[in-house]
Design an enzyme around this catalytic site. Sequence first.
Site, PDB file in Angstrom:
ATOM      1  N   LYS A  49     114.639 -27.480 -11.199  1.00 17.45           N
ATOM      2  CA  LYS A  49     113.506 -27.878 -10.363  1.00 17.45           C
ATOM      3  C   LYS A  49     112.203 -27.530 -11.077  1.00 17.45           C
ATOM      4  O   LYS A  49     112.147 -26.539 -11.795  1.00 17.45           O
ATOM      5  CB  LYS A  49     113.536 -27.101  -9.040  1.00 17.45           C
ATOM      6  CG  LYS A  49     114.575 -27.550  -8.025  1.00 17.45           C
ATOM      7  CD  LYS A  49     114.446 -26.731  -6.757  1.00 17.45           C
ATOM      8  CE  LYS A  49     115.548 -27.041  -5.761  1.00 17.45           C
ATOM      9  NZ  LYS A  49     115.481 -28.414  -5.216  1.00 17.45           N
ATOM     10  N   ARG A  94     125.732 -29.921  -0.979  1.00 17.56           N
ATOM     11  CA  ARG A  94     126.813 -30.768  -0.466  1.00 17.56           C
ATOM     12  C   ARG A  94     128.146 -30.441  -1.125  1.00 17.56           C
ATOM     13  O   ARG A  94     129.208 -30.627  -0.527  1.00 17.56           O
ATOM     14  CB  ARG A  94     126.433 -32.244  -0.667  1.00 17.56           C
ATOM     15  CG  ARG A  94     126.264 -32.640  -2.103  1.00 17.56           C
ATOM     16  CD  ARG A  94     125.524 -33.957  -2.280  1.00 17.56           C
ATOM     17  NE  ARG A  94     124.100 -33.851  -1.967  1.00 17.56           N
ATOM     18  CZ  ARG A  94     123.239 -34.866  -2.031  1.00 17.56           C
ATOM     19  NH1 ARG A  94     123.667 -36.078  -2.391  1.00 17.56           N
ATOM     20  NH2 ARG A  94     121.968 -34.685  -1.756  1.00 17.56           N
TER      21      ARG A  94
END
Length: 512
Positions: A286, A360
Site C-alpha cells: 500500500k 477474503r
Amino acid sequence: MNFSFVAADASKAKADVLVFPVFDTDLTEKKNPPKALLAVDKRTKGLLFKTAQAEGFKGKADQTFVFLTHGKVPAARVILVGLGARAKFTAELLRLAAGRAVKAATRVKAKNVTIQLPVVRELEHAVKAVVEGFELGAYRYDRWKTQNKDEKNAPKVDKVHVHLPDGVKKEKTHDELLAHAKLIAQATNWARDLVNEPAGTMTPTILADAAKTMAKEVGLNIAIGDRKKIEELKMGMFLGVSRGSIEEPRLVQLSWIPRDTEAAKRQPVCFVGKAITFDSGGLSLKPSDGMLDMKTDMAGSAAVLGAMKVIARMQPPFPVHAFFGACENMPSHNAYRLGDVLVSRLGKTVEITNTDAEGRLVLGDILAYANELKPAVLIDLATLTGACIIALGNYIAGAFGADDQLFYDVSESARLAGEDLWRLPVSEHQRDVLKSEIADMKNAGDRAGGAISASLFLKEFVGETPWLHLDIAGPSQSPKERGYLNKGATGYGVRTLVEFVSRRTAQLHNAS
Ligand code: BES
Ligand code: MN
Ligand code: ZN
C-alpha cells in the site's frame, strides 16, 4: 460509571452538571418539556432559555449548550443537548446526545451528573440509549500519552443520576436494562481498545491472548490454534497470507454452549471476524497514506469479541461460536507472491493477483471452517474493501447476502442498536472478473464494484448456509468526534450482534 435511577424533581438536584435532552419545540412552545426544565428556567429568571436562544441553540439534533447557573439552582451547570424534531425521534438520537453531554461535562471537569430523561414513547429504549451514550461518550484512548498528565488525570464523570420522566415510577426492568446497556457499552469500549492499539502491540498472539483472558473471565470455551494446527487444517489461504510475517498466526474459536442439553443441541449461530492485525498490502504494498490506519484491519474480530463478552452473560438458549484467523499481511522474502496459487481448506484453488486482497483469503478458510458446524446462520464482519467506503461512506456498513430473512433480522437488530447498514447485491453479473486462467478463481477483480466482487469471493466458501457479510471498512472508524464517538475506533458491530442474539432468544421463547 455508576448509574442510579431517581424519581424526583431534577431541578433540585445537587450535581456538577444537570443535563436536559430537548426537542426543538421545548424552548419555544414550552408545552411538553419536562417540568424540571421549566423550573430551572424560572429560577434563573428566564436567563437559561434566553441565553440558549441568543447563542443560537435551537434544540437541533447536533447542538449542545452549556450554561453556568451562578447558584440559582443547586446544580453548577446546565447542559442542553438537542434531539431535533419530536416526530423524528429515535433512541440513537438520544444516544448521540448523551454522548455529547458527557463529553461537554468532562470538559468542565464534572464528576457528578444528573440527566432528566425526556418524555418519549418507549422509555426502555431511552434508558438504554442514555446509559450507552454516557459510557461510550466518556471513552478515551490515552494509553500512550505520557506528557499532558493534567489531561490524563482530569476528573471523569463517575456518578450519573437518571431522573425518570414526570409520573413514571422506577421498576425492576429499569435496573436490568441499565446493567445490560452498561455491559454492551463496556464491551464496545474494550473492542475499541483492541482496535486503537498499535499493530506492534496488538500482534496475532496478543489478540488471541486478549480473547483468552476475556473467555476465562466470562466463562466461554476457547480454542487457540498455532501455525501447525492451521497447517493440519489445510487452511492454505490463511497460511499464504500469514507467510510474509515473522509474527505467528493464530486460529481462534470462542464458544458459548448452553448448559441445558436440549438447548445445546440447537443449530448454532456462528460469527466470523476479520483479524489482520496489520495490513501493509504485502508485496502489492500500500502507499504510505493508505497504510497508516491499517492497525485497524482487525476491527471485525474486535466486534465479534466484544459481542461474545456480552453474550456469555446473556446465556442464550442456543450455541454461539465466534471464529477469527489472526495474522499480519507483510512483504518479505517469505511472503506469498503475485501469481502464486493457494489451495484452500475447501480444496478450491486461488490465483493471487493482488496480495492486498488478503482479507477474503483468510476469511474464506475461516468461513468454510465455521460452516462445518452446520450453523443456522453465519455472519461475518470485516474491514474488507476501500470500495465499500467509497460506496457508503464512513458511517454505514455494507450488508451482503442472498438470505432475505437473515438480512431482515440483522438489519432490524442494527436499527434497534443504532448502527447503520445498507444492503448491497452479491451480483452474479460480476462473477467473470474473478475467473482465472490457471486456477479455480483469482483473489482480486477490478476496481468497479470492488465490494461486490469481494463478497462473491466469500460466497464460494459458505455453501448453502444462510450467510450475511458486513463490510465494516467505513464505520469501524470515525474520522472525527461525533456524538458518543471519538476520532478512531468505534466498536461498530458489537451492539448489532448483541441485539441479534437478544432478538433470536426472544423469538425462540415466543415460539415455545
Ligand atoms: N483492509 C483493506 C480494506 C480497507 C481499506 C479497510 C481502507 C479500511 C480502509 C483490504 O485488505 C484491502 O486492501 N482491500 C483492497 C482490495 C483490492 C486490492 C481488490 C482495496 O479495497 O483496495
Ligand atoms: Mn489489504
Ligand atoms: Zn485488509
